[in-house]
Design a protein around this motif. Structure first.
Motif, PDB file in Angstrom:
ATOM      1  N   LEU A  89       0.817  -1.182   0.071  1.00 31.65           N
ATOM      2  CA  LEU A  89       0.012  -0.105   0.098  1.00 31.65           C
ATOM      3  C   LEU A  89       0.816   1.288  -0.134  1.00 31.65           C
ATOM      4  O   LEU A  89       0.514   2.230  -0.656  1.00 31.65           O
ATOM      5  CB  LEU A  89      -0.824   0.057   1.155  1.00 31.65           C
ATOM      6  N   MET A  90       1.897   1.346   0.686  1.00 31.69           N
ATOM      7  CA  MET A  90       2.895   2.518   0.595  1.00 31.69           C
ATOM      8  C   MET A  90       3.656   2.665  -0.733  1.00 31.69           C
ATOM      9  O   MET A  90       3.850   3.827  -1.054  1.00 31.69           O
ATOM     10  CB  MET A  90       3.744   2.379   1.849  1.00 31.69           C
ATOM     11  N   ILE A  91       3.859   1.287  -1.347  1.00 32.61           N
ATOM     12  CA  ILE A  91       4.441   1.349  -2.472  1.00 32.61           C
ATOM     13  C   ILE A  91       3.523   2.055  -3.503  1.00 32.61           C
ATOM     14  O   ILE A  91       3.967   2.781  -4.197  1.00 32.61           O
ATOM     15  CB  ILE A  91       5.054   0.125  -2.868  1.00 32.61           C
ATOM     16  N   HIS A  92       2.215   2.034  -3.483  1.00 35.20           N
ATOM     17  CA  HIS A  92       1.338   2.218  -4.209  1.00 35.20           C
ATOM     18  C   HIS A  92       1.159   4.047  -3.976  1.00 35.20           C
ATOM     19  O   HIS A  92       0.981   4.844  -5.030  1.00 35.20           O
ATOM     20  CB  HIS A  92      -0.113   1.618  -4.186  1.00 35.20           C
ATOM     21  N   ASP A  95       3.894   5.805  -5.507  1.00 27.45           N
ATOM     22  CA  ASP A  95       3.846   5.556  -6.852  1.00 27.45           C
ATOM     23  C   ASP A  95       5.097   5.101  -7.461  1.00 27.45           C
ATOM     24  O   ASP A  95       5.858   5.325  -8.558  1.00 27.45           O
ATOM     25  CB  ASP A  95       3.733   7.054  -7.840  1.00 27.45           C
ATOM     26  N   LEU A  96       5.851   4.062  -6.623  1.00 25.41           N
ATOM     27  CA  LEU A  96       6.697   3.275  -6.863  1.00 25.41           C
ATOM     28  C   LEU A  96       6.387   1.843  -7.466  1.00 25.41           C
ATOM     29  O   LEU A  96       7.384   1.009  -7.480  1.00 25.41           O
ATOM     30  CB  LEU A  96       7.678   3.244  -5.709  1.00 25.41           C
ATOM     31  N   TYR A  97       5.185   1.635  -7.767  1.00 22.78           N
ATOM     32  CA  TYR A  97       4.816   0.030  -8.064  1.00 22.78           C
ATOM     33  C   TYR A  97       5.542  -0.471  -9.296  1.00 22.78           C
ATOM     34  O   TYR A  97       6.161  -1.378  -9.110  1.00 22.78           O
ATOM     35  CB  TYR A  97       3.441   0.299  -8.440  1.00 22.78           C
ATOM     36  N   ASP A  98       5.761   0.331 -10.378  1.00 20.24           N
ATOM     37  CA  ASP A  98       6.468   0.012 -11.750  1.00 20.24           C
ATOM     38  C   ASP A  98       7.799  -0.179 -11.216  1.00 20.24           C
ATOM     39  O   ASP A  98       8.585  -1.394 -11.627  1.00 20.24           O
ATOM     40  CB  ASP A  98       6.363   1.126 -12.800  1.00 20.24           C
ATOM     41  N   LEU A 113      11.059  -0.917   0.266  1.00 19.24           N
ATOM     42  CA  LEU A 113      10.350   0.253   0.796  1.00 19.24           C
ATOM     43  C   LEU A 113      11.516   0.931   1.671  1.00 19.24           C
ATOM     44  O   LEU A 113      11.815   2.120   1.590  1.00 19.24           O
ATOM     45  CB  LEU A 113       9.007  -0.027   1.390  1.00 19.24           C
ATOM     46  N   ALA A 114      12.123   0.002   2.668  1.00 18.99           N
ATOM     47  CA  ALA A 114      12.953   0.537   3.559  1.00 18.99           C
ATOM     48  C   ALA A 114      14.427   1.162   2.959  1.00 18.99           C
ATOM     49  O   ALA A 114      14.827   2.207   3.202  1.00 18.99           O
ATOM     50  CB  ALA A 114      13.459  -0.631   4.272  1.00 18.99           C
ATOM     51  N   THR A 145      -5.981   1.336  -5.412  1.00 19.64           N
ATOM     52  CA  THR A 145      -5.118   0.839  -6.510  1.00 19.64           C
ATOM     53  C   THR A 145      -4.156  -0.325  -6.367  1.00 19.64           C
ATOM     54  O   THR A 145      -4.181  -1.055  -7.246  1.00 19.64           O
ATOM     55  CB  THR A 145      -3.711   2.069  -6.345  1.00 19.64           C
ATOM     56  N   HIS A 146      -4.157  -0.962  -5.191  1.00 20.48           N
ATOM     57  CA  HIS A 146      -3.273  -2.202  -4.843  1.00 20.48           C
ATOM     58  C   HIS A 146      -4.591  -3.446  -5.622  1.00 20.48           C
ATOM     59  O   HIS A 146      -4.031  -4.313  -6.224  1.00 20.48           O
ATOM     60  CB  HIS A 146      -3.488  -2.639  -3.600  1.00 20.48           C
TER      61      HIS A 146
END
Length: 166
Positions: A89-92, A95-98, A113-114, A145-146
């Motif tokens: 969820l934090m990645i989404h 906007d780091l999903y790709d 993420l860390a 988004t997830h």
């Protein structure tokens, strides 16, 4: 727990805090064993009818076996899947999903993420960090988004967090 608590506070779930057993979220730390849950709650009589039990977990295959005759008190036994990890969820949100997908074969979402944020993995998972993060980011948007970017869940008893939103 922190994310569900935030969603309850925002009143964006299809249920309210007053509808929860004992008016609170139940921690898996205490109720990971279905026998503990059965002994604590399913031995009671519920005037309002049967219960809806939602287990929020990142594993798609873990089952929660409530035995008869107690299962008769449960209307729905559903699994809310947050796979691969709730940190998605934090990645989404960031906007780091790709970018994550490029590294996903090598790194867990929390580790990725860390590294991106330059902090320890334990801090990423901490309740304080989660609560602070979502004061600046839209948790509901991240959840929807997830679901949109995730693989479909197999089974009629499998749900995304997004399926619990109003």
């Amino acid at each position: 727990m922190a994310i569900m608590d935030l969603l309850l506070q925002k009143e964006v779930l299809c249920f309210e805090k007053s509808q929860l057993l004992d008016g609170k979220l139940l921690s898996s730390k205490f109720f990971r064993d279905p026998k503990l849950f059965t002994d604590r709650y399913l031995t009671m009589d519920f005037e309002d009818g049967r219960l809806c039990v939602l287990l929020i977990q990142d594993r798609k295959t873990t089952r929660y076996a409530i035995k008869s005759p107690y299962l008769e008190k449960v209307d729905v036994l559903g699994y809310v899947i947050t796979a691969p990890e709730i940190e998605m969820l934090m990645i989404h949100s960031l906007d780091l999903y790709d970018d994550f997908k490029k590294h996903s074969s090598r790194k867990k979402p929390s580790v990725y993420l860390a590294e991106k944020k330059g902090i320890k993995t334990a801090k990423i998972k901490s309740e304080e960090h989660i609560r602070n993060f979502y004061t600046n980011h839209d948790i509901v948007d991240a959840i929807t988004t997830h679901k949109r970017k995730s693989q479909n869940l197999n089974g009629t008893d499998r749900y995304f967090l997004a399926d619990l939103l109003v």
